[in-house]
Design an enzyme around this catalytic site. Structure first.
Site, PDB file in Angstrom:
ATOM      1  N   ARG A 126     -72.233  31.098 -21.612  1.00  0.00           N
ATOM      2  CA  ARG A 126     -71.014  30.782 -20.828  1.00  0.00           C
ATOM      3  C   ARG A 126     -71.229  30.817 -19.487  1.00  0.00           C
ATOM      4  NH1 ARG A 126     -65.731  31.221 -23.417  1.00  0.00           N
ATOM      5  NH2 ARG A 126     -66.056  30.557 -25.478  1.00  0.00           N
TER       6      ARG A 126
ATOM      7  N   ARG B  43     -61.228  22.503 -13.179  1.00  0.00           N
ATOM      8  CA  ARG B  43     -60.312  22.930 -14.372  1.00  0.00           C
ATOM      9  C   ARG B  43     -58.965  22.297 -14.195  1.00  0.00           C
ATOM     10  NH1 ARG B  43     -57.867  27.778 -16.215  1.00  0.00           N
ATOM     11  NH2 ARG B  43     -58.356  27.821 -18.676  1.00  0.00           N
TER      12      ARG B  43
ATOM     13  N   ASP C  97     -68.122  22.439 -26.677  1.00  0.00           N
ATOM     14  CA  ASP C  97     -67.620  23.774 -27.356  1.00  0.00           C
ATOM     15  C   ASP C  97     -68.052  23.440 -28.800  1.00  0.00           C
ATOM     16  OD1 ASP C  97     -65.528  25.812 -26.718  1.00  0.00           O
ATOM     17  OD2 ASP C  97     -65.314  25.191 -28.743  1.00  0.00           O
TER      18      ASP C  97
ATOM     19  N   TYR D 232     -62.494  29.395 -37.517  1.00  0.00           N
ATOM     20  CA  TYR D 232     -61.659  28.537 -36.594  1.00  0.00           C
ATOM     21  C   TYR D 232     -60.886  27.471 -37.565  1.00  0.00           C
ATOM     22  CZ  TYR D 232     -63.367  31.297 -32.895  1.00  0.00           C
ATOM     23  OH  TYR D 232     -63.698  32.245 -31.882  1.00  0.00           O
TER      24      TYR D 232
HETATM   25  O1  CP3 Z   1     -71.613  27.699 -20.618  1.00  0.00           O
HETATM   26  C1  CP3 Z   1     -71.711  27.499 -21.692  1.00  0.00           C
HETATM   27  O2  CP3 Z   1     -71.942  28.612 -22.536  1.00  0.00           O
HETATM   28  C2  CP3 Z   1     -71.628  26.141 -22.489  1.00  0.00           C
HETATM   29  C3  CP3 Z   1     -70.236  25.846 -23.124  1.00  0.00           C
HETATM   30  C4  CP3 Z   1     -69.893  26.645 -24.021  1.00  0.00           C
HETATM   31  C5  CP3 Z   1     -68.305  26.874 -24.353  1.00  0.00           C
HETATM   32  N1  CP3 Z   1     -68.019  27.381 -25.553  1.00  0.00           N
HETATM   33  C6  CP3 Z   1     -67.384  26.437 -23.391  1.00  0.00           C
HETATM   34  C7  CP3 Z   1     -66.198  26.997 -23.246  1.00  0.00           C
HETATM   35  C8  CP3 Z   1     -70.393  27.058 -25.475  1.00  0.00           C
HETATM   36  C9  CP3 Z   1     -71.786  27.157 -25.892  1.00  0.00           C
HETATM   37  C10 CP3 Z   1     -69.360  27.711 -26.176  1.00  0.00           C
HETATM   38  C11 CP3 Z   1     -69.475  28.237 -27.593  1.00  0.00           C
HETATM   39  C12 CP3 Z   1     -68.153  28.884 -28.208  1.00  0.00           C
HETATM   40  N2  CP3 Z   1     -66.924  28.560 -28.261  1.00  0.00           N
HETATM   41  C13 CP3 Z   1     -68.208  30.047 -29.089  1.00  0.00           C
HETATM   42  C14 CP3 Z   1     -69.514  30.488 -29.570  1.00  0.00           C
HETATM   43  C15 CP3 Z   1     -69.920  31.636 -28.501  1.00  0.00           C
HETATM   44  C16 CP3 Z   1     -68.986  32.752 -28.520  1.00  0.00           C
HETATM   45  O3  CP3 Z   1     -68.227  32.864 -27.468  1.00  0.00           O
HETATM   46  O4  CP3 Z   1     -68.674  33.476 -29.368  1.00  0.00           O
HETATM   47  C17 CP3 Z   1     -67.042  29.936 -29.615  1.00  0.00           C
HETATM   48  C18 CP3 Z   1     -66.307  31.117 -30.557  1.00  0.00           C
HETATM   49  C19 CP3 Z   1     -66.021  28.934 -29.118  1.00  0.00           C
HETATM   50  C20 CP3 Z   1     -64.442  28.668 -29.448  1.00  0.00           C
HETATM   51  C21 CP3 Z   1     -63.728  28.819 -28.191  1.00  0.00           C
HETATM   52  N3  CP3 Z   1     -63.885  27.818 -27.302  1.00  0.00           N
HETATM   53  C22 CP3 Z   1     -62.748  29.951 -27.942  1.00  0.00           C
HETATM   54  C23 CP3 Z   1     -62.562  31.214 -28.672  1.00  0.00           C
HETATM   55  C24 CP3 Z   1     -62.508  29.753 -26.518  1.00  0.00           C
HETATM   56  C25 CP3 Z   1     -61.450  30.366 -25.859  1.00  0.00           C
HETATM   57  C26 CP3 Z   1     -62.059  31.439 -25.187  1.00  0.00           C
HETATM   58  C27 CP3 Z   1     -61.930  31.374 -23.665  1.00  0.00           C
HETATM   59  O5  CP3 Z   1     -63.095  31.944 -23.211  1.00  0.00           O
HETATM   60  O6  CP3 Z   1     -61.335  30.786 -23.025  1.00  0.00           O
HETATM   61  C28 CP3 Z   1     -62.934  28.426 -26.004  1.00  0.00           C
HETATM   62  C29 CP3 Z   1     -62.929  27.925 -24.755  1.00  0.00           C
HETATM   63  C30 CP3 Z   1     -64.032  27.702 -24.085  1.00  0.00           C
HETATM   64  N4  CP3 Z   1     -65.276  27.186 -24.243  1.00  0.00           N
HETATM   65  C31 CP3 Z   1     -64.038  27.858 -22.550  1.00  0.00           C
HETATM   66  C32 CP3 Z   1     -65.254  27.363 -22.120  1.00  0.00           C
HETATM   67  C33 CP3 Z   1     -66.096  27.219 -20.726  1.00  0.00           C
HETATM   68  C34 CP3 Z   1     -62.899  28.105 -21.631  1.00  0.00           C
HETATM   69  C35 CP3 Z   1     -62.304  26.912 -21.526  1.00  0.00           C
HETATM   70  C36 CP3 Z   1     -61.393  27.059 -20.238  1.00  0.00           C
HETATM   71  O7  CP3 Z   1     -60.257  27.511 -20.112  1.00  0.00           O
HETATM   72  O8  CP3 Z   1     -61.925  26.380 -19.129  1.00  0.00           O
END
Ligand code: CP3
Length: 351
Positions: free
Chosen positions: A24, A37, A73, A159
């Site tokens: 992240r 965003r 994602d 999910y």
């Molecule tokens: O920078 C990076 O790591 C690359 C991009 C990336 C994202 N998600 C972007 C993202 C990666 C590799 C992921 C993986 C991901 N996504 C996982 C596995 C890793 C982990 O965190 O356990 C999982 C379980 C997800 C599913 C997911 N996506 C959730 C539960 C959420 C909501 C939580 C949150 O942080 O808002 C997301 C959204 C998400 N994926 C965001 C980002 C940058 C936030 C979105 C935003 O509001 O901009």
């Protein structure tokens, strides 16, 4: 051309100082990320090559990490198969849950190639931007490695079946016990489409791939073998059948001591370790030649200062002389001051 330091470490070399990137690393803790965003919702950001490329490169420009992970994602795969998906502020992902054969039958894996085409386009642009002579990939000693990724089948199933985030993912784990045929069908679908999607990412320019199994630790050992190890092994084999030289990083989060069996049986080149794993103990569980990645506490990064410096030095001391990729045990927290990330990269890289 020198081989990139991250790729050398993933190849089993004890590179010193260790290469560094952060899960992240593209995220809300960066003001330039928050600014973009506002322009588009999450799925649009993932599906617009200009935006996904820019968001991937933001942390590389600022901090010069050794790895650039594609901005996307793990839930893009179910979305591309036609499952309804929305990211709701403050809640996270919300999906129309898969609970029956009829729900499963509505998914169409044949749509994935077409619907993920923008992701592959982003990867092509990223590789060009990182590797250009005066490009963005300025990590010392060979440049920045482009990392593709996917969710592992069990975590993606969590999910898909529960319909969003959860502490327990009880619907999913119950389905695995009470409707094993249905659950295995879903898992088989995910194994094949995940392997195909990772191969497409490599074809488009990813130089290493990571398989995120964030909820692997919810499973008892027998289920862990069935739903975490076996799918990862099948995916690694499929990827290596076409791309034998591409390293795969497996991340069976919260798997505890099962990480030893995971590393031995799946064929991954590297394992991501969460914060709960003692690096010294892990090294005794892992086969030789496997690279470790992790496992700084994201809260130590949020805190900064002396605690951060001490936590970084503790990891450096343990991993010295072994193949290791410096990273967090889980993702960067949104409240993290960007200066702490800069301090981390500097501290990891001093001789
Ligand atoms: O920078 C990076 O790591 C690359 C991009 C990336 C994202 N998600 C972007 C993202 C990666 C590799 C992921 C993986 C991901 N996504 C996982 C596995 C890793 C982990 O965190 O356990 C999982 C379980 C997800 C599913 C997911 N996506 C959730 C539960 C959420 C909501 C939580 C949150 O942080 O808002 C997301 C959204 C998400 N994926 C965001 C980002 C940058 C936030 C979105 C935003 O509001 O901009």
């Amino acid at each position: 051309m020198t081989t990139k330091r991250l790729l050398r470490a993933l190849g089993g070399e004890a590179v010193w100082p260790p290469p560094v990137w952060l899960m992240r690393q593209a995220g809300r803790y960066l003001p330039e990320f928050r600014a973009m965003r506002a322009q588009a919702d999450f799925i649009t950001r993932c599906m617009t090559p200009d935006i996904a490329t820019e968001l991937t490169l933001q942390p590389i420009r600022r901090f010069g990490m050794d790895g650039a992970i594609l901005f996307s994602d793990i839930l893009i795969l179910p979305w591309a198969m036609g499952q309804s998906l929305h990211f709701v502020d403050g809640t996270g992902p919300v999906l129309e849950p898969i609970r029956s054969r009829a729900d499963l039958a509505r998914l169409d894996p044949r749509r994935v190639v077409e619907r993920t085409a923008p992701v592959m386009e982003a990867l092509r642009r990223l590789r060009a931007a990182l590797d250009a002579p005066a490009g963005v990939g300025v990590a010392p000693g060979g440049g920045t490695t482009l990392i593709g990724f996917a969710g592992a089948p069990f975590t993606v199933a969590c999910y898909m079946v529960d319909g969003g985030g959860s502490r327990e993912f009880a619907h999913t784990r119950l389905m695995a016990y009470s409707e094993p045929v249905l659950f295995e069908r879903l898992m088989a679908l995910l194994i094949h489409s995940t392997a195909d999607m990772l191969c497409a990412q490599i074809e488009a320019g990813a130089e290493a791939v990571m398989l995120f199994d964030s909820w692997a630790g919810l499973l008892p050992p027998g289920e862990f073998a069935r739903h975490v190890i076996a799918p990862a092994r099948a995916i690694v084999q499929a990827v290596h059948a076409s791309y034998p030289e591409i390293p795969v990083i497996g991340f069976p989060r919260l798997g505890g001591v099962s990480v030893g069996r995971y590393a031995t049986l799946t064929g991954v080149q590297a394992v991501g370790l969460d914060t709960g794993v003692d690096l010294e103990v892990a090294s005794t569980l892992l086969p030789t030649g496997i690279t470790t990645q992790g496992n700084l506490d994201p809260l130590a990064l949020l805190a900064g200062g002396r605690s951060l410096a001490d936590a970084i030095e503790a990891i450096r001391t343990v991993v010295r002389g072994r193949p290791h990729v410096f990273n967090l045990g889980h993702g960067v927290l949104p409240q993290t001051p960007p200066e702490h990330v800069a301090a981390l990269v500097e501290a990891v890289r001093h001789a």
